[in-house]
Design an enzyme around this catalytic site. Sequence first.
Site, short mmCIF file in Angstrom:
data_model
loop_
_atom_site.label_atom_id
_atom_site.label_comp_id
_atom_site.label_asym_id
_atom_site.label_seq_id
_atom_site.Cartn_x
_atom_site.Cartn_y
_atom_site.Cartn_z
N MET A 177 0.85 -1.20 0.00
CA MET A 177 0.00 0.00 0.00
C MET A 177 0.89 1.25 0.00
O MET A 177 0.47 2.33 0.42
CB MET A 177 -0.94 -0.02 1.20
CG MET A 177 -1.89 -1.22 1.16
SD MET A 177 -3.43 -0.99 2.06
CE MET A 177 -2.83 -0.77 3.71
N GLY A 178 2.13 1.10 -0.43
CA GLY A 178 3.03 2.25 -0.52
C GLY A 178 3.59 2.64 0.84
O GLY A 178 3.56 1.85 1.78
N LEU B 132 6.72 3.01 1.48
CA LEU B 132 7.63 1.86 1.56
C LEU B 132 8.75 2.09 2.57
O LEU B 132 9.24 3.20 2.75
CB LEU B 132 8.22 1.58 0.18
CG LEU B 132 7.21 1.31 -0.94
CD1 LEU B 132 7.93 0.99 -2.25
CD2 LEU B 132 6.26 0.18 -0.57
N HIS C 180 9.39 -3.59 3.27
CA HIS C 180 8.94 -3.84 1.90
C HIS C 180 10.12 -4.20 1.00
O HIS C 180 10.03 -5.08 0.15
CB HIS C 180 8.27 -2.59 1.32
CG HIS C 180 7.01 -2.17 2.00
ND1 HIS C 180 6.91 -1.03 2.76
CD2 HIS C 180 5.79 -2.75 2.04
CE1 HIS C 180 5.69 -0.91 3.22
NE2 HIS C 180 4.99 -1.94 2.81
N GLY D 223 4.93 -10.08 4.38
CA GLY D 223 5.72 -10.02 5.61
C GLY D 223 5.04 -10.76 6.76
O GLY D 223 3.81 -10.81 6.85
N LYS E 182 5.03 -9.78 9.72
CA LYS E 182 4.44 -8.86 10.70
C LYS E 182 2.92 -8.99 10.70
O LYS E 182 2.28 -9.02 11.73
CB LYS E 182 4.84 -7.41 10.42
CG LYS E 182 4.30 -6.49 11.51
CD LYS E 182 4.81 -5.10 11.39
CE LYS E 182 4.08 -4.33 10.34
NZ LYS E 182 2.68 -4.03 10.68
N GLN F 185 -2.87 -12.06 8.45
CA GLN F 185 -3.08 -11.82 7.01
C GLN F 185 -2.35 -12.88 6.19
O GLN F 185 -2.90 -13.47 5.26
CB GLN F 185 -2.56 -10.42 6.65
CG GLN F 185 -2.40 -10.17 5.17
CD GLN F 185 -1.97 -8.75 4.85
OE1 GLN F 185 -2.76 -7.83 4.96
NE2 GLN F 185 -0.72 -8.54 4.44
N ARG G 244 2.62 2.85 9.13
CA ARG G 244 1.91 3.67 10.12
C ARG G 244 2.84 4.31 11.15
O ARG G 244 2.46 5.27 11.82
CB ARG G 244 0.85 2.85 10.86
CG ARG G 244 -0.36 2.54 10.01
CD ARG G 244 -1.49 1.95 10.82
NE ARG G 244 -2.69 1.79 10.03
CZ ARG G 244 -2.93 0.77 9.22
NH1 ARG G 244 -2.03 -0.19 9.08
NH2 ARG G 244 -4.06 0.71 8.53
O1 PAF Z 1 -0.15 -5.80 3.85
C1 PAF Z 1 -0.55 -4.89 3.09
O2 PAF Z 1 0.14 -3.91 2.83
C2 PAF Z 1 -1.94 -5.00 2.48
O3 PAF Z 1 -2.83 -5.61 3.35
C3 PAF Z 1 -1.95 -5.70 1.12
C4 PAF Z 1 -1.50 -7.16 1.25
C5 PAF Z 1 -1.02 -4.97 0.15
C6 PAF Z 1 -3.36 -5.71 0.52
O4 PAF Z 1 -3.84 -4.42 0.33
#
Ligand code: PAF
Length: 256
Positions: free
Chosen positions: A27-28, A30, A34, A144, A146, A150, A184
């Site tokens: 989601m940028g 970075l 990342h 990742g 972290k 997810q 964040r």
């Molecule tokens: O982990 C993230 O940055 C987001 O949840 C992802 C996997 C890019 C999906 O929007």
Amino acid sequence: MQRIDSIDRLLNYREGCSGSVGLVPTMGALHAGHLSLVDAAKDVNDNVVVSIFVNPTQFDKDSDLAHYPNTLAADLEQLASVGVDAVFLPDFAMMYPDNFQYQVTETSLSQLYCGAHRPGHFDGVLSVVMKLFNLVKPDQAYFGEKDYQQLNLIKGMVEAFFLDIQIVSCPIIRETDGLAMSSRNLRLTAIERKIAPQLYAILMSDSSLSDKKQQLISIGFDVDYLEVMDGRLLAAASLGDIRLIDNVPYPSVGVN
Ligand code: PAF
């Protein structure tokens, strides 16, 4: 590095790829975390695609979405400098021609931990990741550790839908003071930034789960949960408006 901002151009690019394709969805905003995913992807793939899309459907709070950091110019520079082949920059209309009428939903793990505190969050994550997988058709996709819940949900989705994609998980990258890197973190105030590394320190400390929770509360964290999953202690806790997540091996004593 190709900068791709339409689905047609992405499909064209993909058709022209020879050899394997690695995808790093982001989601940028970075950071080194990342870039470690990009490095891992570059190690084994002939082509590396990074997507940057702040996915609105996974935000449960409008204010969190509105304040999500945007450092696009710096992101593109970093990605070009590490030799990424293509960056995909879609917008909402491109990714959601159905306006999110169709969704990927997991009904068990997604309801726990972060899912219990962020209703609908994982529907948004799984839906957008499925779309990215269908568009980029990667051989490998990188996530990742972290975001441990997810990661597990994405692995489960790949199995459940028989997707021919290898999910590669990469270790958490931490600041020198232990704070897990996260986009964040840029939004923490100077005082919150000083307190934030205590999340990791307390998770790793030799104390009971209820003591850890009390310690976090006593230094100003608002704790969503501390839960053990598959030999890892998962936590989410906020400082002011900023919600941090982290996870460590559990029991963590004797592990660095
Ligand atoms: O982990 C993230 O940055 C987001 O949840 C992802 C996997 C890019 C999906 O929007």
